[in-house]
Design a protein around this motif. Structure first.
Motif, PDB file in Angstrom:
ATOM      1  N   LEU A   1       0.858  -1.179   0.000  1.00  0.00           N
ATOM      2  CA  LEU A   1       0.000   0.000   0.000  1.00  0.00           C
ATOM      3  C   LEU A   1       0.893   1.227   0.000  1.00  0.00           C
ATOM      4  CD1 LEU A   1      -2.581   1.693   0.396  1.00  0.00           C
ATOM      5  CD2 LEU A   1      -2.383   1.231   2.862  1.00  0.00           C
ATOM      6  N   ILE A   2       0.639   2.143  -0.942  1.00  0.00           N
ATOM      7  CA  ILE A   2       1.364   3.414  -0.996  1.00  0.00           C
ATOM      8  C   ILE A   2       0.374   4.536  -0.754  1.00  0.00           C
ATOM      9  CG2 ILE A   2       2.746   4.984  -2.405  1.00  0.00           C
ATOM     10  CD1 ILE A   2       3.755   2.574  -3.970  1.00  0.00           C
TER      11      ILE A   2
ATOM     12  N   VAL B   1       3.872   2.184   2.448  1.00  0.00           N
ATOM     13  CA  VAL B   1       4.788   3.279   2.137  1.00  0.00           C
ATOM     14  C   VAL B   1       4.020   4.592   2.201  1.00  0.00           C
ATOM     15  CG1 VAL B   1       6.282   4.316   0.381  1.00  0.00           C
ATOM     16  CG2 VAL B   1       6.179   1.810   0.622  1.00  0.00           C
ATOM     17  N   CYS B   2       4.571   5.592   2.886  1.00  0.00           N
ATOM     18  CA  CYS B   2       3.988   6.931   2.910  1.00  0.00           C
ATOM     19  C   CYS B   2       4.939   7.904   2.222  1.00  0.00           C
ATOM     20  CB  CYS B   2       3.756   7.398   4.339  1.00  0.00           C
ATOM     21  SG  CYS B   2       2.193   6.856   5.038  1.00  0.00           S
ATOM     22  N   THR B   3       4.404   8.690   1.297  1.00  0.00           N
ATOM     23  CA  THR B   3       5.225   9.715   0.662  1.00  0.00           C
ATOM     24  C   THR B   3       5.312  10.933   1.573  1.00  0.00           C
ATOM     25  OG1 THR B   3       3.407  10.843  -0.451  1.00  0.00           O
ATOM     26  CG2 THR B   3       4.378   8.946  -1.594  1.00  0.00           C
ATOM     27  N   LYS B   4       6.238  11.818   1.235  1.00  0.00           N
ATOM     28  CA  LYS B   4       6.329  13.081   1.946  1.00  0.00           C
ATOM     29  C   LYS B   4       5.008  13.822   1.796  1.00  0.00           C
ATOM     30  CE  LYS B   4      11.317  13.526   1.320  1.00  0.00           C
ATOM     31  NZ  LYS B   4      12.428  14.327   0.725  1.00  0.00           N
ATOM     32  N   GLY B   5       4.532  14.400   2.885  1.00  0.00           N
ATOM     33  CA  GLY B   5       3.249  15.093   2.866  1.00  0.00           C
ATOM     34  C   GLY B   5       2.130  14.296   3.492  1.00  0.00           C
ATOM     35  N   SER B   6       2.334  13.003   3.675  1.00  0.00           N
ATOM     36  CA  SER B   6       1.337  12.178   4.359  1.00  0.00           C
ATOM     37  C   SER B   6       1.473  12.347   5.869  1.00  0.00           C
ATOM     38  CB  SER B   6       1.507  10.705   3.981  1.00  0.00           C
ATOM     39  OG  SER B   6       1.185  10.481   2.628  1.00  0.00           O
ATOM     40  N   ALA B   7       0.420  12.020   6.594  1.00  0.00           N
ATOM     41  CA  ALA B   7       0.471  12.068   8.053  1.00  0.00           C
ATOM     42  C   ALA B   7       1.540  11.110   8.569  1.00  0.00           C
ATOM     43  CB  ALA B   7      -0.891  11.693   8.634  1.00  0.00           C
ATOM     44  N   SER B   8       2.195  11.504   9.631  1.00  0.00           N
ATOM     45  CA  SER B   8       3.253  10.683  10.220  1.00  0.00           C
ATOM     46  C   SER B   8       2.687   9.356  10.727  1.00  0.00           C
ATOM     47  CB  SER B   8       3.915  11.434  11.381  1.00  0.00           C
ATOM     48  OG  SER B   8       4.818  10.614  12.076  1.00  0.00           O
ATOM     49  N   LEU B   9       3.239   8.252  10.227  1.00  0.00           N
ATOM     50  CA  LEU B   9       2.708   6.936  10.575  1.00  0.00           C
ATOM     51  C   LEU B   9       2.741   6.659  12.071  1.00  0.00           C
ATOM     52  CD1 LEU B   9       4.143   4.562   7.794  1.00  0.00           C
ATOM     53  CD2 LEU B   9       1.779   5.275   8.125  1.00  0.00           C
ATOM     54  N   TRP B  10       3.756   7.179  12.752  1.00  0.00           N
ATOM     55  CA  TRP B  10       3.943   6.828  14.155  1.00  0.00           C
ATOM     56  C   TRP B  10       3.508   7.943  15.102  1.00  0.00           C
ATOM     57  CZ3 TRP B  10       4.975   1.973  15.711  1.00  0.00           C
ATOM     58  CH2 TRP B  10       5.361   1.071  14.709  1.00  0.00           C
TER      59      TRP B  10
ATOM     60  N   PHE C   1       7.296   2.365   5.803  1.00  0.00           N
ATOM     61  CA  PHE C   1       8.338   3.221   5.248  1.00  0.00           C
ATOM     62  C   PHE C   1       7.754   4.616   5.080  1.00  0.00           C
ATOM     63  CE2 PHE C   1       8.859  -1.112   3.865  1.00  0.00           C
ATOM     64  CZ  PHE C   1      10.208  -1.380   4.070  1.00  0.00           C
ATOM     65  N   GLU C   2       8.522   5.640   5.482  1.00  0.00           N
ATOM     66  CA  GLU C   2       8.001   7.012   5.443  1.00  0.00           C
ATOM     67  C   GLU C   2       8.904   7.932   4.638  1.00  0.00           C
ATOM     68  OE1 GLU C   2       5.542   8.577   8.854  1.00  0.00           O
ATOM     69  OE2 GLU C   2       7.093   7.498   9.959  1.00  0.00           O
ATOM     70  N   ASN C   3       8.321   9.075   4.241  1.00  0.00           N
ATOM     71  CA  ASN C   3       9.042  10.142   3.552  1.00  0.00           C
ATOM     72  C   ASN C   3       9.726   9.653   2.275  1.00  0.00           C
ATOM     73  OD1 ASN C   3       8.426  12.139   5.565  1.00  0.00           O
ATOM     74  ND2 ASN C   3       9.946  11.176   6.881  1.00  0.00           N
ATOM     75  N   ILE C   4       9.017   8.826   1.530  1.00  0.00           N
ATOM     76  CA  ILE C   4       9.525   8.270   0.282  1.00  0.00           C
ATOM     77  C   ILE C   4       9.019   9.104  -0.895  1.00  0.00           C
ATOM     78  CG2 ILE C   4       9.586   6.195  -1.165  1.00  0.00           C
ATOM     79  CD1 ILE C   4      10.917   5.792   1.547  1.00  0.00           C
ATOM     80  N   GLN C   5       9.865   9.287  -1.888  1.00  0.00           N
ATOM     81  CA  GLN C   5       9.438   9.936  -3.122  1.00  0.00           C
ATOM     82  C   GLN C   5       8.841   8.880  -4.046  1.00  0.00           C
ATOM     83  OE1 GLN C   5       9.283  13.003  -3.900  1.00  0.00           O
ATOM     84  NE2 GLN C   5      10.841  14.197  -2.819  1.00  0.00           N
ATOM     85  N   LEU C   6       7.622   9.120  -4.516  1.00  0.00           N
ATOM     86  CA  LEU C   6       6.953   8.149  -5.376  1.00  0.00           C
ATOM     87  C   LEU C   6       7.772   7.857  -6.624  1.00  0.00           C
ATOM     88  CD1 LEU C   6       4.251   6.594  -5.309  1.00  0.00           C
ATOM     89  CD2 LEU C   6       3.316   8.356  -6.809  1.00  0.00           C
ATOM     90  N   GLU C   7       8.415   8.883  -7.160  1.00  0.00           N
ATOM     91  CA  GLU C   7       9.205   8.720  -8.378  1.00  0.00           C
ATOM     92  C   GLU C   7      10.402   7.792  -8.184  1.00  0.00           C
ATOM     93  OE1 GLU C   7       7.078  12.635  -8.490  1.00  0.00           O
ATOM     94  OE2 GLU C   7       8.223  11.480  -7.027  1.00  0.00           O
ATOM     95  N   ASP C   8      10.823   7.606  -6.941  1.00  0.00           N
ATOM     96  CA  ASP C   8      11.991   6.750  -6.668  1.00  0.00           C
ATOM     97  C   ASP C   8      11.647   5.269  -6.627  1.00  0.00           C
ATOM     98  OD1 ASP C   8      13.567   9.013  -6.482  1.00  0.00           O
ATOM     99  OD2 ASP C   8      13.432   9.137  -4.293  1.00  0.00           O
ATOM    100  N   ILE C   9      10.358   4.948  -6.491  1.00  0.00           N
ATOM    101  CA  ILE C   9      10.027   3.534  -6.267  1.00  0.00           C
ATOM    102  C   ILE C   9       9.013   2.946  -7.236  1.00  0.00           C
ATOM    103  CG2 ILE C   9      10.578   3.670  -3.794  1.00  0.00           C
ATOM    104  CD1 ILE C   9       7.494   3.741  -3.302  1.00  0.00           C
ATOM    105  N   LEU C  10       8.107   3.770  -7.776  1.00  0.00           N
ATOM    106  CA  LEU C  10       6.932   3.203  -8.443  1.00  0.00           C
ATOM    107  C   LEU C  10       7.297   2.315  -9.629  1.00  0.00           C
ATOM    108  CD1 LEU C  10       3.959   3.235  -7.840  1.00  0.00           C
ATOM    109  CD2 LEU C  10       3.660   5.075  -9.502  1.00  0.00           C
TER     110      LEU C  10
ATOM    111  N   VAL D   1      -2.008   2.406  -4.886  1.00  0.00           N
ATOM    112  CA  VAL D   1      -1.625   3.789  -4.619  1.00  0.00           C
ATOM    113  C   VAL D   1      -2.896   4.584  -4.339  1.00  0.00           C
ATOM    114  CG1 VAL D   1      -0.416   5.832  -5.437  1.00  0.00           C
ATOM    115  CG2 VAL D   1       0.337   3.563  -6.191  1.00  0.00           C
ATOM    116  N   LEU D   2      -2.996   5.148  -3.152  1.00  0.00           N
ATOM    117  CA  LEU D   2      -4.158   5.947  -2.757  1.00  0.00           C
ATOM    118  C   LEU D   2      -3.702   7.376  -2.512  1.00  0.00           C
ATOM    119  CD1 LEU D   2      -5.818   3.421  -0.300  1.00  0.00           C
ATOM    120  CD2 LEU D   2      -6.371   3.797  -2.702  1.00  0.00           C
ATOM    121  N   GLY D   3      -4.507   8.336  -3.000  1.00  0.00           N
ATOM    122  CA  GLY D   3      -4.065   9.719  -2.993  1.00  0.00           C
ATOM    123  C   GLY D   3      -4.752  10.604  -1.982  1.00  0.00           C
TER     124      GLY D   3
END
Length: 258
Positions: free
Chosen positions: A117-118, A144-153, A171-180, A210-212
């Motif tokens: 889940l992203i 996976v949470c991208t930057k801008g999402s609520a802090s998981l913890w 996993f937090e603060n990931i750039q979508l472009e780096d993994i998708l 991927v949910l936005g």
């Protein structure tokens, strides 16, 4: 185990606790967070994880649920006034229990062949926690949470997740472009403006969801690098809440696999 009574809101222990509850930057700097409520505390110790300190009130010090946690704990229990607990609490009506724990280290690498889940810029803590809870229940192994999402913890996301964090890789603060584009399995995004139905997809193999963002949905980049599906809504609503939409997708996947 020792019992320590704290009276002043200016006590260093209380200031530290408040900082962890209220400030994401402070949690990150200290490498700690706060579990609120005995449900989370019990789930944490059942995973054989360490609690650093516990805060409760004198009235509930011998409550059976708290005693179950204390049976697995050998640190200090800080007893505070009911009024101070209410001032610190984000829940309000739950059994008084706050525990400081270390943030888990992300020593494991993201795997590109597992159900994933992203969350792309999903900002509401309740939505993020609910999505983790549904994902864990559906057997999704990593979030996976991208930057801008609520802090998981954060305490609020932990509360909404109801212990899901403890059985899933995060996993937090990931750039979508780096993994998708690195995923070796189908990648889906939800979009209420696309005609391809969720129920027409073959979801028996591992998949990425991927949910936005609650208002804008997924990014153009996500739409360009994934298959967009919609959830039929014969009732004619404009869109579903992101946590509801994600849960529908996860359990359609479960239904097909069963």
């Amino acid at each position: 185990m020792s019992i320590v009574f704290l009276e002043s809101k200016d006590n260093a222990k209380i200031k530290h606790l408040r900082g962890l509850i209220e400030q994401s930057s402070y949690r990150k700097k200290q490498g700690q967070t706060v579990l609120e409520g005995t449900h989370l505390g019990l789930a944490w110790v059942e995973q054989k994880r360490r609690i650093n300190s516990i805060f409760t009130t004198e009235k509930y010090l011998e409550h059976p649920d708290i005693c179950d946690i204390l049976d697995e704990y050998d640190g200090s229990v800080f007893v505070i006034a009911e009024s101070l607990y209410r001032d610190l609490s984000t829940l309000g009506t739950t059994l008084p229990f706050l525990a400081i724990v270390d943030l888990p280290s992300s020593s494991q690498a993201l795997q590109f062949d597992l159900d994933t889940l992203i969350l792309e810029n999903v900002q509401d803590p309740g939505n993020v926690g609910t999505l983790l809870r549904s994902a864990a229940a559906a057997g999704i192994q990593q979030v996976v949470c991208t930057k801008g999402s609520a802090s998981l913890w954060s305490p609020r996301v932990l509360r909404a997740g109801m212990g899901a964090h403890f059985s899933i890789k995060t996993f937090e603060n990931i750039q979508l472009e780096d993994i998708l584009e690195r995923f070796e399995i189908p990648v889906y995004v939800t979009s209420s403006h696309r005609s391809t139905s969720l129920y027409d997809q073959d979801l028996k193999q591992p998949s990425v969801w991927v949910l936005g963002n609650e208002g804008q949905g997924v990014s153009e980049y996500a739409l360009a690098h994934a298959k967009a599906v919609s959830i039929p809504q014969p009732g004619g609503q404009e869109s579903l809440n992101v946590a509801i939409a994600g849960s529908v997708c996860f359990f359609e996947m479960v239904r097909q696999r069963i």
